[in-house]
Design a protein around this motif. Sequence first.
Motif, PDB file in Angstrom:
ATOM      1  N   LEU A   1     -30.046  -8.387   3.636  1.00 18.78           N
ATOM      2  CA  LEU A   1     -29.934  -7.620   2.403  1.00 18.78           C
ATOM      3  C   LEU A   1     -31.215  -7.755   1.578  1.00 18.78           C
ATOM      4  O   LEU A   1     -31.893  -8.772   1.619  1.00 18.78           O
ATOM      5  CB  LEU A   1     -28.751  -8.119   1.577  1.00 18.78           C
ATOM      6  CG  LEU A   1     -27.400  -8.191   2.277  1.00 18.78           C
ATOM      7  CD1 LEU A   1     -26.340  -8.713   1.305  1.00 18.78           C
ATOM      8  CD2 LEU A   1     -26.992  -6.847   2.847  1.00 18.78           C
ATOM      9  N   SER A   2     -31.515  -6.718   0.798  1.00 18.30           N
ATOM     10  CA  SER A   2     -32.677  -6.754  -0.091  1.00 18.30           C
ATOM     11  C   SER A   2     -32.460  -5.772  -1.233  1.00 18.30           C
ATOM     12  O   SER A   2     -31.530  -4.960  -1.212  1.00 18.30           O
ATOM     13  CB  SER A   2     -33.968  -6.403   0.674  1.00 18.30           C
ATOM     14  OG  SER A   2     -33.897  -5.093   1.204  1.00 18.30           O
ATOM     15  N   SER A   3     -33.343  -5.855  -2.243  1.00 22.32           N
ATOM     16  CA  SER A   3     -33.307  -4.949  -3.408  1.00 22.32           C
ATOM     17  C   SER A   3     -31.927  -4.915  -4.050  1.00 22.32           C
ATOM     18  O   SER A   3     -31.389  -3.841  -4.369  1.00 22.32           O
ATOM     19  CB  SER A   3     -33.743  -3.534  -2.997  1.00 22.32           C
ATOM     20  OG  SER A   3     -35.023  -3.547  -2.413  1.00 22.32           O
ATOM     21  N   LEU A   4     -31.336  -6.086  -4.260  1.00 24.03           N
ATOM     22  CA  LEU A   4     -29.978  -6.158  -4.795  1.00 24.03           C
ATOM     23  C   LEU A   4     -29.943  -5.810  -6.279  1.00 24.03           C
ATOM     24  O   LEU A   4     -30.794  -6.235  -7.053  1.00 24.03           O
ATOM     25  CB  LEU A   4     -29.415  -7.560  -4.583  1.00 24.03           C
ATOM     26  CG  LEU A   4     -29.361  -8.050  -3.130  1.00 24.03           C
ATOM     27  CD1 LEU A   4     -28.728  -9.434  -3.071  1.00 24.03           C
ATOM     28  CD2 LEU A   4     -28.602  -7.079  -2.253  1.00 24.03           C
ATOM     29  N   THR A   5     -28.923  -5.034  -6.663  1.00 27.24           N
ATOM     30  CA  THR A   5     -28.727  -4.617  -8.051  1.00 27.24           C
ATOM     31  C   THR A   5     -27.279  -4.865  -8.443  1.00 27.24           C
ATOM     32  O   THR A   5     -26.362  -4.421  -7.745  1.00 27.24           O
ATOM     33  CB  THR A   5     -29.058  -3.125  -8.236  1.00 27.24           C
ATOM     34  OG1 THR A   5     -30.422  -2.902  -7.878  1.00 27.24           O
ATOM     35  CG2 THR A   5     -28.838  -2.697  -9.680  1.00 27.24           C
ATOM     36  N   LYS A   6     -27.070  -5.568  -9.570  1.00 31.65           N
ATOM     37  CA  LYS A   6     -25.719  -5.855 -10.050  1.00 31.65           C
ATOM     38  C   LYS A   6     -25.414  -5.190 -11.392  1.00 31.65           C
ATOM     39  O   LYS A   6     -24.290  -5.287 -11.882  1.00 31.65           O
ATOM     40  CB  LYS A   6     -25.537  -7.365 -10.213  1.00 31.65           C
ATOM     41  CG  LYS A   6     -25.709  -8.160  -8.936  1.00 31.65           C
ATOM     42  CD  LYS A   6     -25.551  -9.642  -9.211  1.00 31.65           C
ATOM     43  CE  LYS A   6     -25.746 -10.475  -7.973  1.00 31.65           C
ATOM     44  NZ  LYS A   6     -25.646 -11.932  -8.247  1.00 31.65           N
ATOM     45  N   SER A   7     -26.387  -4.530 -11.970  1.00 28.20           N
ATOM     46  CA  SER A   7     -26.236  -4.031 -13.337  1.00 28.20           C
ATOM     47  C   SER A   7     -25.543  -2.682 -13.413  1.00 28.20           C
ATOM     48  O   SER A   7     -25.150  -2.244 -14.496  1.00 28.20           O
ATOM     49  CB  SER A   7     -27.620  -3.914 -13.995  1.00 28.20           C
ATOM     50  OG  SER A   7     -28.472  -3.057 -13.233  1.00 28.20           O
TER      51      SER A   7
ATOM     52  N   LEU B   1     -18.721 -12.043  -8.219  1.00 29.30           N
ATOM     53  CA  LEU B   1     -19.415 -10.835  -7.778  1.00 29.30           C
ATOM     54  C   LEU B   1     -18.624  -9.598  -8.171  1.00 29.30           C
ATOM     55  O   LEU B   1     -17.448  -9.466  -7.844  1.00 29.30           O
ATOM     56  CB  LEU B   1     -19.596 -10.875  -6.256  1.00 29.30           C
ATOM     57  CG  LEU B   1     -20.500  -9.829  -5.626  1.00 29.30           C
ATOM     58  CD1 LEU B   1     -21.936  -9.991  -6.108  1.00 29.30           C
ATOM     59  CD2 LEU B   1     -20.443  -9.938  -4.108  1.00 29.30           C
ATOM     60  N   GLY B   2     -19.242  -8.717  -8.917  1.00 26.01           N
ATOM     61  CA  GLY B   2     -18.583  -7.473  -9.299  1.00 26.01           C
ATOM     62  C   GLY B   2     -19.112  -6.337  -8.467  1.00 26.01           C
ATOM     63  O   GLY B   2     -18.893  -6.251  -7.264  1.00 26.01           O
ATOM     64  N   ASP B   3     -19.843  -5.423  -9.082  1.00 29.48           N
ATOM     65  CA  ASP B   3     -20.458  -4.303  -8.381  1.00 29.48           C
ATOM     66  C   ASP B   3     -21.849  -4.713  -7.905  1.00 29.48           C
ATOM     67  O   ASP B   3     -22.629  -5.306  -8.645  1.00 29.48           O
ATOM     68  CB  ASP B   3     -20.564  -3.087  -9.306  1.00 29.48           C
ATOM     69  CG  ASP B   3     -19.197  -2.502  -9.638  1.00 29.48           C
ATOM     70  OD1 ASP B   3     -18.191  -3.098  -9.212  1.00 29.48           O
ATOM     71  OD2 ASP B   3     -19.134  -1.473 -10.325  1.00 29.48           O
ATOM     72  N   LEU B   4     -22.150  -4.380  -6.661  1.00 30.00           N
ATOM     73  CA  LEU B   4     -23.414  -4.765  -6.060  1.00 30.00           C
ATOM     74  C   LEU B   4     -23.887  -3.645  -5.148  1.00 30.00           C
ATOM     75  O   LEU B   4     -23.080  -3.031  -4.441  1.00 30.00           O
ATOM     76  CB  LEU B   4     -23.228  -6.053  -5.237  1.00 30.00           C
ATOM     77  CG  LEU B   4     -24.433  -6.556  -4.439  1.00 30.00           C
ATOM     78  CD1 LEU B   4     -25.512  -7.070  -5.379  1.00 30.00           C
ATOM     79  CD2 LEU B   4     -23.997  -7.660  -3.468  1.00 30.00           C
ATOM     80  N   LYS B   5     -25.182  -3.363  -5.181  1.00 31.32           N
ATOM     81  CA  LYS B   5     -25.735  -2.401  -4.234  1.00 31.32           C
ATOM     82  C   LYS B   5     -27.150  -2.827  -3.859  1.00 31.32           C
ATOM     83  O   LYS B   5     -27.770  -3.668  -4.535  1.00 31.32           O
ATOM     84  CB  LYS B   5     -25.752  -0.986  -4.824  1.00 31.32           C
ATOM     85  CG  LYS B   5     -26.771  -0.735  -5.918  1.00 31.32           C
ATOM     86  CD  LYS B   5     -26.763   0.742  -6.315  1.00 31.32           C
ATOM     87  CE  LYS B   5     -27.877   1.066  -7.300  1.00 31.32           C
ATOM     88  NZ  LYS B   5     -27.912   2.517  -7.626  1.00 31.32           N
ATOM     89  N   GLY B   6     -27.645  -2.262  -2.770  1.00 30.57           N
ATOM     90  CA  GLY B   6     -28.980  -2.617  -2.309  1.00 30.57           C
ATOM     91  C   GLY B   6     -29.278  -1.984  -0.967  1.00 30.57           C
ATOM     92  O   GLY B   6     -28.613  -1.037  -0.538  1.00 30.57           O
ATOM     93  N   ASP B   7     -30.277  -2.530  -0.300  1.00 30.21           N
ATOM     94  CA  ASP B   7     -30.693  -2.051   1.017  1.00 30.21           C
ATOM     95  C   ASP B   7     -30.278  -3.074   2.069  1.00 30.21           C
ATOM     96  O   ASP B   7     -30.094  -4.259   1.773  1.00 30.21           O
ATOM     97  CB  ASP B   7     -32.211  -1.863   1.077  1.00 30.21           C
ATOM     98  CG  ASP B   7     -32.713  -0.855   0.047  1.00 30.21           C
ATOM     99  OD1 ASP B   7     -31.951   0.071  -0.297  1.00 30.21           O
ATOM    100  OD2 ASP B   7     -33.850  -1.014  -0.422  1.00 30.21           O
ATOM    101  N   PHE B   8     -30.147  -2.607   3.316  1.00 32.95           N
ATOM    102  CA  PHE B   8     -29.830  -3.526   4.398  1.00 32.95           C
ATOM    103  C   PHE B   8     -30.605  -3.148   5.650  1.00 32.95           C
ATOM    104  O   PHE B   8     -31.016  -2.004   5.838  1.00 32.95           O
ATOM    105  CB  PHE B   8     -28.324  -3.552   4.695  1.00 32.95           C
ATOM    106  CG  PHE B   8     -27.797  -2.319   5.394  1.00 32.95           C
ATOM    107  CD1 PHE B   8     -27.751  -2.254   6.788  1.00 32.95           C
ATOM    108  CD2 PHE B   8     -27.341  -1.228   4.674  1.00 32.95           C
ATOM    109  CE1 PHE B   8     -27.264  -1.127   7.432  1.00 32.95           C
ATOM    110  CE2 PHE B   8     -26.855  -0.092   5.307  1.00 32.95           C
ATOM    111  CZ  PHE B   8     -26.814  -0.040   6.694  1.00 32.95           C
ATOM    112  N   VAL B   9     -30.810  -4.162   6.496  1.00 34.63           N
ATOM    113  CA  VAL B   9     -31.374  -3.972   7.832  1.00 34.63           C
ATOM    114  C   VAL B   9     -30.433  -4.658   8.810  1.00 34.63           C
ATOM    115  O   VAL B   9     -30.139  -5.843   8.679  1.00 34.63           O
ATOM    116  CB  VAL B   9     -32.788  -4.568   7.968  1.00 34.63           C
ATOM    117  CG1 VAL B   9     -33.305  -4.390   9.396  1.00 34.63           C
ATOM    118  CG2 VAL B   9     -33.743  -3.932   6.971  1.00 34.63           C
TER     119      VAL B   9
END
Length: 281
Positions: free
Chosen positions: A255-261, A117-125
């Motif tokens: 977690l949702s809408s995960l982005t690693k790019s 796992l490198g850089d990761l972002k997204g939404d959370f509840v």
Amino acid sequence: MKTFELLAAAGLALALTVGAAVAQDSATPPAATPPAGTPPAAAGTAASPVPAPTPAQRPGAPATGAPAPEAKAETPPDPVGQGTGWNAEVATPGGVIVLNDAQTALVKTVNAYFNGLGDLKGDFVQTTADNKPMRGKFMVKRPGRFRFDYSRPSRQIIISDGEYLAIQDLDLNNEDRVSLDQTPFRLLLRKDVDLIRDAQIVELQESDDLIVLALRDKSPDAPGKIKLFLSTKPQVELKEWVTTDAQGLDTRVELSSLTKSETLDAKLFKIEAVSLNNFHP
């Protein structure tokens, strides 16, 4: 603020947080271990002395409000799966699982996910004991760095620079800070993740498309438990976690809408003075 109270505020804390300053003599008893063979129910309680909410149910879980079997909760269950699609093992309270070869391979799969796992972002509840969700956006940059920006009206930021974890309230203009090594998230965000070496495995469940792994840090400086839920199809991906405090109370983060790019700017994980920190709702 006690570190477990920080957990309730952060919802974490990878466990993207559980700390050392907890009340060991609490009058609230620990939550009962679920019976063997039952797919894990999504938890939703907080690290504060309030009644636990009714958790959301997963397929095959017992009906809400049904009394939990008393005897089975106190004895180590045998691996199951007949007719359920689940293989599960849960240690007795305070105990650990002695991993066989198949279980060791499963934990190594989780190790590989976090090490890759490198850089990761997204939404959370985040769901706490009042059963009212708090939403926001998160960012992770290994090793050791993460950031949670809660949506309005909270204007709260949880940020780790790899050494410290800070909880900042921009409305109240205050901050609480704890060493990252006093939280179970250090196990998952360190440079070399090895849960067999560094963690005590207390629960391990597997189905065709889900891994559930609950663990405690072997270090006495980082008490508490974190339960990870990882999907396995089409690939291994962290979907949620539940942190449990010394009183057996839970905080759930989905977690949702995960982005690693996207490569995340390291400056986003610098702990600034509260008055200078930028808010990313």
